[in-house]
Design a protein around this motif. Sequence first.
Motif, PDB file in Angstrom:
ATOM      1  N   ARG A   6      30.224 -17.507   0.605  1.00 19.46           N
ATOM      2  CA  ARG A   6      30.882 -16.781  -0.475  1.00 19.46           C
ATOM      3  C   ARG A   6      30.329 -15.257  -0.442  1.00 19.46           C
ATOM      4  NH1 ARG A   6      32.056 -21.473  -3.127  1.00 19.46           N
ATOM      5  NH2 ARG A   6      34.192 -21.697  -3.898  1.00 19.46           N
ATOM      6  N   HIS A   7      29.016 -14.958  -0.274  1.00 19.07           N
ATOM      7  CA  HIS A   7      28.277 -13.665  -0.141  1.00 19.07           C
ATOM      8  C   HIS A   7      28.536 -13.226   1.103  1.00 19.07           C
ATOM      9  CE1 HIS A   7      24.355 -11.306  -1.133  1.00 19.07           C
ATOM     10  NE2 HIS A   7      25.402 -10.755  -1.196  1.00 19.07           N
ATOM     11  N   ILE A   8      28.649 -13.711   2.191  1.00 16.99           N
ATOM     12  CA  ILE A   8      28.998 -13.251   3.469  1.00 16.99           C
ATOM     13  C   ILE A   8      30.531 -12.738   3.562  1.00 16.99           C
ATOM     14  CG2 ILE A   8      29.516 -13.990   5.862  1.00 16.99           C
ATOM     15  CD1 ILE A   8      27.042 -15.769   5.635  1.00 16.99           C
ATOM     16  N   LEU A   9      31.273 -13.555   2.765  1.00 16.77           N
ATOM     17  CA  LEU A   9      32.721 -13.107   2.628  1.00 16.77           C
ATOM     18  C   LEU A   9      33.032 -11.725   1.930  1.00 16.77           C
ATOM     19  CD1 LEU A   9      34.461 -16.466   2.287  1.00 16.77           C
ATOM     20  CD2 LEU A   9      34.504 -15.092   4.240  1.00 16.77           C
ATOM     21  N   LYS A  10      32.240 -11.801   0.927  1.00 19.53           N
ATOM     22  CA  LYS A  10      32.264 -10.736  -0.084  1.00 19.53           C
ATOM     23  C   LYS A  10      31.713  -9.450   0.492  1.00 19.53           C
ATOM     24  CE  LYS A  10      30.822  -8.777  -4.247  1.00 19.53           C
ATOM     25  NZ  LYS A  10      29.598  -8.727  -5.533  1.00 19.53           N
ATOM     26  N   ILE A  11      30.636  -9.638   1.521  1.00 21.27           N
ATOM     27  CA  ILE A  11      30.231  -8.209   1.907  1.00 21.27           C
ATOM     28  C   ILE A  11      31.197  -7.833   3.336  1.00 21.27           C
ATOM     29  CG2 ILE A  11      28.285  -7.613   3.905  1.00 21.27           C
ATOM     30  CD1 ILE A  11      26.463  -9.556   2.293  1.00 21.27           C
ATOM     31  N   ILE A  23      24.352  -8.084   7.315  1.00 23.64           N
ATOM     32  CA  ILE A  23      24.578  -9.206   6.339  1.00 23.64           C
ATOM     33  C   ILE A  23      23.562 -10.018   6.066  1.00 23.64           C
ATOM     34  CG2 ILE A  23      26.256 -11.159   6.309  1.00 23.64           C
ATOM     35  CD1 ILE A  23      28.134  -9.202   8.037  1.00 23.64           C
ATOM     36  N   ALA A  24      23.048 -10.410   7.392  1.00 22.37           N
ATOM     37  CA  ALA A  24      21.916 -11.593   7.149  1.00 22.37           C
ATOM     38  C   ALA A  24      20.896 -11.104   6.223  1.00 22.37           C
ATOM     39  CB  ALA A  24      21.281 -11.694   8.550  1.00 22.37           C
ATOM     40  N   ASP A  25      20.337  -9.754   6.436  1.00 19.86           N
ATOM     41  CA  ASP A  25      19.528  -9.298   5.271  1.00 19.86           C
ATOM     42  C   ASP A  25      19.892  -9.437   3.881  1.00 19.86           C
ATOM     43  OD1 ASP A  25      16.833  -7.854   4.841  1.00 19.86           O
ATOM     44  OD2 ASP A  25      18.464  -6.139   4.221  1.00 19.86           O
ATOM     45  N   LYS A  26      21.055  -9.188   3.713  1.00 18.97           N
ATOM     46  CA  LYS A  26      21.576  -9.082   2.294  1.00 18.97           C
ATOM     47  C   LYS A  26      21.867 -10.574   1.948  1.00 18.97           C
ATOM     48  CE  LYS A  26      24.292  -4.732   2.424  1.00 18.97           C
ATOM     49  NZ  LYS A  26      25.591  -3.868   2.372  1.00 18.97           N
ATOM     50  N   VAL A  27      21.850 -11.465   2.721  1.00 19.52           N
ATOM     51  CA  VAL A  27      22.304 -12.878   2.272  1.00 19.52           C
ATOM     52  C   VAL A  27      20.926 -13.692   2.382  1.00 19.52           C
ATOM     53  CG1 VAL A  27      24.685 -12.963   2.456  1.00 19.52           C
ATOM     54  CG2 VAL A  27      23.311 -13.701   4.242  1.00 19.52           C
ATOM     55  N   GLY A  28      19.846 -13.180   2.880  1.00 19.66           N
ATOM     56  CA  GLY A  28      18.667 -13.685   2.876  1.00 19.66           C
ATOM     57  C   GLY A  28      18.463 -14.733   4.046  1.00 19.66           C
ATOM     58  N   LEU A  29      19.444 -14.591   5.150  1.00 19.26           N
ATOM     59  CA  LEU A  29      19.163 -15.556   6.255  1.00 19.26           C
ATOM     60  C   LEU A  29      18.600 -14.703   7.476  1.00 19.26           C
ATOM     61  CD1 LEU A  29      22.489 -17.242   6.313  1.00 19.26           C
ATOM     62  CD2 LEU A  29      20.291 -18.519   5.686  1.00 19.26           C
ATOM     63  N   ILE A  38      29.331 -17.044   9.876  1.00 15.43           N
ATOM     64  CA  ILE A  38      30.500 -16.161  10.334  1.00 15.43           C
ATOM     65  C   ILE A  38      31.379 -16.718  11.197  1.00 15.43           C
ATOM     66  CG2 ILE A  38      31.206 -13.984  11.129  1.00 15.43           C
ATOM     67  CD1 ILE A  38      28.632 -12.617   9.812  1.00 15.43           C
ATOM     68  N   GLN A  39      30.931 -17.139  12.490  1.00 16.40           N
ATOM     69  CA  GLN A  39      31.679 -17.931  13.504  1.00 16.40           C
ATOM     70  C   GLN A  39      32.576 -19.383  12.866  1.00 16.40           C
ATOM     71  OE1 GLN A  39      28.513 -18.500  16.576  1.00 16.40           O
ATOM     72  NE2 GLN A  39      29.870 -17.093  17.761  1.00 16.40           N
ATOM     73  N   LYS A  40      31.941 -19.826  11.954  1.00 20.67           N
ATOM     74  CA  LYS A  40      32.383 -21.175  11.322  1.00 20.67           C
ATOM     75  C   LYS A  40      33.635 -20.598  10.473  1.00 20.67           C
ATOM     76  CE  LYS A  40      31.517 -25.140   8.842  1.00 20.67           C
ATOM     77  NZ  LYS A  40      30.688 -26.065   7.992  1.00 20.67           N
ATOM     78  N   LEU A  41      33.396 -19.420   9.673  1.00 23.39           N
ATOM     79  CA  LEU A  41      34.482 -18.974   8.847  1.00 23.39           C
ATOM     80  C   LEU A  41      35.493 -18.366   9.702  1.00 23.39           C
ATOM     81  CD1 LEU A  41      32.084 -17.090   6.414  1.00 23.39           C
ATOM     82  CD2 LEU A  41      33.435 -18.985   5.758  1.00 23.39           C
ATOM     83  N   GLU A  42      35.396 -17.852  10.633  1.00 21.88           N
ATOM     84  CA  GLU A  42      36.558 -17.543  11.559  1.00 21.88           C
ATOM     85  C   GLU A  42      37.012 -18.762  12.190  1.00 21.88           C
ATOM     86  OE1 GLU A  42      34.816 -13.009  13.076  1.00 21.88           O
ATOM     87  OE2 GLU A  42      34.186 -15.132  14.162  1.00 21.88           O
ATOM     88  N   ALA A  43      36.432 -19.689  12.727  1.00 20.79           N
ATOM     89  CA  ALA A  43      36.942 -20.995  13.380  1.00 20.79           C
ATOM     90  C   ALA A  43      37.850 -21.705  12.274  1.00 20.79           C
ATOM     91  CB  ALA A  43      35.789 -21.752  14.107  1.00 20.79           C
ATOM     92  N   THR A  44      37.581 -21.500  11.195  1.00 18.54           N
ATOM     93  CA  THR A  44      38.200 -22.580  10.166  1.00 18.54           C
ATOM     94  C   THR A  44      39.206 -21.823   9.366  1.00 18.54           C
ATOM     95  OG1 THR A  44      36.581 -21.862   8.355  1.00 18.54           O
ATOM     96  CG2 THR A  44      36.518 -24.088   9.588  1.00 18.54           C
ATOM     97  N   GLY A  45      39.308 -20.431  10.026  1.00 19.67           N
ATOM     98  CA  GLY A  45      40.609 -19.829   9.650  1.00 19.67           C
ATOM     99  C   GLY A  45      40.304 -18.979   7.991  1.00 19.67           C
ATOM    100  N   VAL A  46      39.222 -19.152   7.545  1.00 15.99           N
ATOM    101  CA  VAL A  46      38.729 -18.518   6.122  1.00 15.99           C
ATOM    102  C   VAL A  46      38.794 -17.339   6.413  1.00 15.99           C
ATOM    103  CG1 VAL A  46      36.993 -18.464   4.442  1.00 15.99           C
ATOM    104  CG2 VAL A  46      37.482 -20.642   5.478  1.00 15.99           C
ATOM    105  N   THR A 145      41.936  -5.160  -1.280  1.00 14.82           N
ATOM    106  CA  THR A 145      42.136  -6.381  -0.609  1.00 14.82           C
ATOM    107  C   THR A 145      41.283  -7.588  -0.722  1.00 14.82           C
ATOM    108  OG1 THR A 145      40.929  -5.420   1.344  1.00 14.82           O
ATOM    109  CG2 THR A 145      43.396  -4.982   1.173  1.00 14.82           C
ATOM    110  N   ALA A 146      40.166  -7.126  -1.492  1.00 13.94           N
ATOM    111  CA  ALA A 146      39.233  -8.230  -1.499  1.00 13.94           C
ATOM    112  C   ALA A 146      39.527  -9.167  -2.495  1.00 13.94           C
ATOM    113  CB  ALA A 146      37.762  -7.404  -2.079  1.00 13.94           C
ATOM    114  N   LEU A 147      39.364 -10.588  -2.222  1.00 10.91           N
ATOM    115  CA  LEU A 147      39.686 -11.664  -3.031  1.00 10.91           C
ATOM    116  C   LEU A 147      38.587 -11.904  -3.901  1.00 10.91           C
ATOM    117  CD1 LEU A 147      41.327 -14.129  -0.845  1.00 10.91           C
ATOM    118  CD2 LEU A 147      42.499 -12.916  -2.278  1.00 10.91           C
ATOM    119  N   PRO A 148      38.793 -12.186  -5.302  1.00  8.34           N
ATOM    120  CA  PRO A 148      37.620 -12.434  -6.343  1.00  8.34           C
ATOM    121  C   PRO A 148      37.124 -13.874  -6.035  1.00  8.34           C
ATOM    122  CG  PRO A 148      39.762 -12.591  -7.291  1.00  8.34           C
ATOM    123  CD  PRO A 148      40.168 -12.160  -5.899  1.00  8.34           C
TER     124      PRO A 148
END
Length: 181
Positions: A6-11, A23-29, A38-46, A145-148
């Motif tokens: 969710r944090h990645i999506l928000k960014i 992004i990695a720095d902001k989410v702690g990864l 990110i690739q998984k979020l794209e592959a699953t259509g999120v 355009t940002a979803l809550p």
Amino acid sequence: MDRIDRHILKILQENAAATVAEIADKVGLSQTPCWKRIQKLEATGVLQKRVAIVAPHKVGIGLTVHIAIQAGDHSSETLEHFVRAVSAMPEVMEFSRLAGEVDYVLRVVAPNIAAYDAFYKRLTAIAPLRSVSSHFVLQQIKSTTALPLDLSEREEEVENFSSAAPAARGVSRNAANLRPI
């Protein structure tokens, strides 16, 4: 999907051009696990696509109109033709089918009233329409355009609170059993 997704999506909703390192720095990864998420979020259509948002007035689009439409003929053939034709019109930014008194709502952009009038004439020639009501935007107060993304988390908190034992919520057993008369 977890809190990190969710944090990645928000960014990305705030800045689709953010680098994986940012992004990695902001989410702690580290970068690799972040990129895999990110690739998984794209592959699953999120994540459907990444876009640039253009300022309409900077490119000569000065008019936004919301149009409420009541169809005159509800046969499936006529409605399918109407949906295909309206979907192909470049001025149409959003097109939704509704339940209730209005059948469709469109958000349309045009450079000016004359261009909108030409669009309106093309729109009303597509199929028989019982009612077309145009609502001209005078001032855009909020547009995003940002979803809550935290709404589902809030709903879960409410459900957890509601299902918790009354004493855990600070409600006495007697008060929890009271019913209105």
